[in-house]
Write a protein that holds these residues in place. Structure first.
Motif, PDB file in Angstrom:
ATOM      1  N   ARG A 150      -2.161  -4.778  -4.597  1.00  0.00           N
ATOM      2  CA  ARG A 150      -2.480  -3.703  -3.669  1.00  0.00           C
ATOM      3  C   ARG A 150      -3.203  -4.257  -2.453  1.00  0.00           C
ATOM      4  O   ARG A 150      -4.274  -4.843  -2.574  1.00  0.00           O
ATOM      5  N   ALA A 210      -5.099   0.331   6.420  1.00  0.00           N
ATOM      6  CA  ALA A 210      -3.987  -0.522   6.007  1.00  0.00           C
ATOM      7  C   ALA A 210      -3.508  -1.386   7.156  1.00  0.00           C
ATOM      8  O   ALA A 210      -3.209  -2.579   6.974  1.00  0.00           O
ATOM      9  N   THR A 258       0.857  -1.175   0.000  1.00  0.00           N
ATOM     10  CA  THR A 258       0.000   0.000   0.000  1.00  0.00           C
ATOM     11  C   THR A 258       0.894   1.226   0.000  1.00  0.00           C
ATOM     12  O   THR A 258       2.002   1.204   0.553  1.00  0.00           O
TER      13      THR A 258
END
Length: 594
Positions: free
Chosen positions: A175, A197, A145
């Motif tokens: 991703r 994330a 990320t």
């Protein structure tokens, strides 16, 4: 180390650079921590196979490239959150990252800023070049990320974040979370990105390593009492004009007290200043838009009069793409819409206009709330520190400040921060914090030679460097290249440099005064004239520093350096550029440009 202990001889292969890094690593550690490092190193040396087996099957690597410190701060906070969650994590500056390790990464978070016209930070340049090259490996096992930090007052907003995100995908990586792009108001984007994330990484890693945990090498340093979000009100000790009354611009030498703050700095660091917008500029906004400064405005849950928003919390001198977009929509301007679609036209607009210029040129109906929402949040200004704490004391700090003041589009213009700071009396305070700059440090080895290139107020950190080297008794030579317009009007710190030459604290001083002859003469001309000697210093291990304007000066100086390396080093232009890139990566060529 006890002064009576004999110095240890370095083993073969442990050169000066690595010894310097080792000294930096252990500096300030407690005995117990040093013993732990010694035991750990012995274990690794004795059991290389076991070391490989003990490596975690997966970990999170947080990689950052930062020019002014914002990306570093976000990356540090993200890594700390991962560590607190018990995840195996390491935090790495891009300039210190071994590119060969990329093929073995499983989880990667990249926080990177974009500089100037879509360029990477200096400490990420090598990583970006490797990633874009044919040497970059396929990465089918990598999940990643990217958080890009940028400034929408530049046309190529967040170019580095987009480039890295796209290139990793091209190499086969997946991703983990979408690319996030933050403007100068970082937290509204960085906070949700970090939370999302981290949740995804934690879910995946704990599935692979259900008992994952990390023991820090040493406790994280306690955050200082005063910092960016809680600045220290520093009393102004001196505010002195250091150019003649005939000079084209006003330059100030500022001295501030840090007594009682607990703040500490090193030469190369910057001082962050939270300014207020001058009343004259606020009044101009209110007059042009026919708005009442006492109108109450609530934005993001905070309510206060419009004037307070404009004085304390909104950028009034920096134009950005979103603001151009907002003005184009309100004024229904085809001209501005066309500029938004043309990168060169947008670049020209952003660099030649302030917000009030467009508000004057494209009148529209604005209400107070819409204005506050359209303007960017105020950000602090960073100024290179012009003093060494060893010379002036730890509770004092000096700045060199050029006041922005010019006419454009038929109206007077000023720099909001510089004008406000310059108008501060010696009985007032400035809200400040320290912004560390680890990339812009003197060599740990005092025997190294140092070359400093600093035209105008770019000379500020080199005043600190010379003071520091003199106080430390460094034996290496110091060479300063300074430039300004007129020797009689703006030779900044002239008497100090002359005294330093007499004292032996400065070994060479070369100057370029651009307007004192028919043909303009800049620092890059001096560098070419001294090319042979400059290359000899560099080839002999000298450290090179450049500070000042990024838009033109830094590019011209870099081009001159490349020519010098090619001419006097017998290299092709491509090899000369590669040689300079290597110096940027190993820290022997450092730039503090803005």
């Amino acid at each position: 180390m006890n002064a009576t202990q004999p110095a240890l001889a370095a083993p073969p292969g442990l050169g000066e650079e690595r010894q310097a890094l080792l000294r930096q690593l252990v500096d300030g550690l407690e005995p117990a921590q040093l013993y732990w490092i010694a035991a750990y190193a012995a274990q690794q040396a004795a059991h290389p196979v076991a070391r490989q087996a003990q490596m975690p099957a997966a970990r999170l690597t947080v990689l950052y490239g930062s020019q002014t410190g914002n990306a570093r701060r976000v990356a540090e906070r993200f890594a700390a959150g991962a560590e607190a969650a018990g995840l195996p994590v390491r935090l790495v500056r891009a300039g210190a990252y071994a590119a060969r390790e990329l093929s073995g990464e499983r989880y990667l978070a990249v926080v990177v800023s974009t500089q100037g016209e879509g360029e990477p930070p200096d400490d990420a340049r090598g990583f970006v070049e490797f990633l874009a090259s044919r040497r970059a490996p396929r990465l089918p096992a990598l999940q990643y990320t990217v958080l890009g930090l940028g400034d929408s007052s530049y046309p190529l907003f967040n170019a580095m974040g987009r480039a890295i995100d796209g290139r990793l995908a091209e190499l086969g990586a997946k991703r983990l979370a979408p690319l996030a792009e933050a403007d100068v108001d970082i937290e509204p984007v960085a906070g949700p990105w970090a939370d999302g994330a981290l949740a995804l990484v934690r879910e995946k890693l704990t599935r692979e390593l259900p008992t994952a945990s990390v023991t820090p090498l040493r406790p994280a340093p306690a955050r200082p009492q005063f910092h960016r979000e809680r600045p220290f009100p520093a009393p102004v000790l001196a505010n002195q004009r250091i150019v003649s009354r005939h000079a084209d611009r006003d330059v100030r030498h500022m001295e501030l007290s840090l007594e009682g703050s607990g703040l500490r700095y090193a030469p190369g660091d910057a001082l962050g200043v939270w300014h207020r917008n001058p009343a004259s500029l606020v009044d101009a906004f209110l007059a042009v838009l026919a708005l009442d400064g006492q109108t109450e405005v609530t934005h993001d849950g905070k309510g206060q009069p419009l004037r307070e928003w404009l004085v304390r919390e909104r950028e009034l001198t920096r134009l950005s793409r979103p603001l151009v977009q907002a003005i184009a929509e309100r004024a229904d301007s085809a001209v501005l819409r066309a500029a938004l679609e043309n990168p060169e036209a947008l670049k020209e607009l952003l660099t030649s206009h302030q917000p009030i210029d467009l508000l004057r040129a494209y009148p529209a109906d604005w209400d107070a709330g819409a204005l506050v929402a359209a303007l960017r949040p105020l950000t602090p200004r960073l100024y290179s520190i012009a003093s060494s704490p060893q010379a002036v004391g730890e509770e004092e700090v000096h700045l060199t400040l050029a006041v922005v003041d010019y006419r454009a589009h038929g109206e007077p213009h000023l720099g909001a921060a510089s004008r406000w700071i310059a108008d501060t009396g010696e009985d007032a305070t400035l809200n400040v914090f320290i912004e560390p700059n680890e990339r812009f440090r003197l060599p740990a080895d005092g025997a190294r030679d140092v070359i400093m290139i600093g035209p105008g107020t770019g000379v500020a950190p080199f005043r600190a460097f010379v003071q520091e080297r003199q106080q430390a008794g460094a034996t290496g030579r110091n060479w300063l290249v300074f430039g300004s317009r007129h020797v009689a009007d703006d030779f900044l710190y002239q008497l100090e440099w002359q005294q330093a030459l007499r004292d032996g604290a400065l070994h060479r001083l070369d100057v370029a005064f651009s307007r004192d002859q028919a043909e303009k003469r800049y620092v890059q001309h001096v560098l070419r004239e001294r090319g042979a000697e400059l290359y000899d210093w560099l080839a002999g291990g000298a450290h090179l520093y450049v500070c000042g304007d990024a838009a033109q000066m830094a590019k011209d100086v870099h081009a001159a350096l490349a020519e010098i390396v090619a001419t006097h080093g017998g290299k092709t232009p491509e090899a000369a550029q590669a040689w300079l890139s290597e110096r940027l990566q190993d820290g022997r060529y450092a730039r503090d440009v803005y």
